[in-house]
Enzyme design. Structure first.
Site: not given
Ligand code: SIN
Length: 278
Positions: A253, A97, A268, A99
């Site tokens: 990612h 995906h 995050r 973000d």
């Molecule tokens: C995310 O998708 O923001 C998380 C990525 C992760 O936990 O490595």
């Protein structure tokens, strides 16, 4: 400046690790910024930072985008928690995906700080959407340039998603706020680099504007399989303290969920972007 900072490229298409930099040091910022623009994903190794330091670093990039669906750190509404407890099986972000593509002004970048890691696994994979676009034939590029796609948060974070494994963990909130859809170009010109990138993703893109459902499904399914080509990827192996940031307008990612029975805990911060244009 006497500090020795090393930028190690991790793969041919995307990704670098930065050793010897400190996100708290403003003199290191130009090197970090350049590496981010050049490599789209950077892992700044071994940072010793508090949530306030994390926020100060994030604010260098722009305004903070407060994620309305993720739980946040107590007293820090703008720091989202990315957590998988040892007894949980689903991981946040385990499918490819980008973000916040469901926002009308999609996020510029996300900055993830590793607090608690499993003894093995829990890597994050990234795919360059510049490389994915570049690798298409000229005919396919011509067909996609100028097309638009709809993105939505409804099916991922809304009321209808509440029965999903991920929602049952209690990691998400505000299902009633998953009401917005956004229309973005399928091929964008990146606001910082000026390069072209594909801008559709399997988690949040729902369909192509103006195509029959069966056509939209077939084209998106081709693009999703194309974008997962290993040639466009890098993989970040985390160490405690690492800060990895990625460009949401140039990458996909995916959190690798291969550490059942162990805890993984990250903070995050997401930084606001702007309208994405063809
Ligand atoms: C995310 O998708 O923001 C998380 C990525 C992760 O936990 O490595």
């Amino acid at each position: 400046m006497s500090d020795k900072i090393i930028v190690n490229r991790l793969a041919g298409s995307i990704g670098a690790e930065i050793i010897g930099a400190d996100v708290k040091n403003e003199h290191h910022w130009p090197i970090i910024r350049k590496a981010f623009i050049d490599f789209s994903v950077i892992s700044i190794r071994e940072q010793n930072i508090t949530p306030d330091d994390h926020l100060t670093f994030a604010k260098r990039w722009g305004e903070i985008n407060v994620n309305r669906f993720f739980n946040s750190l107590e007293s820090y509404p703008n720091i989202a928690i990315v957590l998988k407890e040892a007894d949980q099986t689903a991981a946040i972000g385990e499918d490819w995906h980008t973000d916040h593509s469901y926002d009308t002004k999609p996020a510029m970048c996300s900055i993830l700080h590793a607090i608690d890691l499993p003894p093995y696994g829990g890597d994050t994979c990234f795919s360059s959407q510049y490389a994915a676009y570049d690798a298409l034939s000229n005919k396919m590029k011509k067909m996609l340039d100028g097309q638009y796609a709809w993105h939505s948060s409804r099916h991922a974070f809304g009321e209808t998603a509440k029965s999903d494994a991920q929602h049952k963990t209690g990691n998400f909130k505000n299902a009633n706020k998953a009401t917005q859809d956004a229309l973005h170009p399928v091929v964008i010109t990146h606001p910082l680099s000026g390069k072209k990138a594909l801008y559709v993703n399997p988690d949040f893109t729902t369909h192509l504007e103006g195509f029959k459902p069966s056509e939209s499904k077939a084209i998106l399914s081709f693009l999703y399989s194309h974008c997962q080509n290993a040639d466009f990827q890098c993989r970040i192996k985390w160490k405690k303290g690492d800060v990895t940031m990625w460009d949401n307008r140039a990458t996909w990612h995916k959190a690798i969920n291969d550490y059942q029975g162990y805890r993984r805990y990250m903070h995050r911060i997401t930084v606001e972007g702007c309208t994405v244009n063809p």
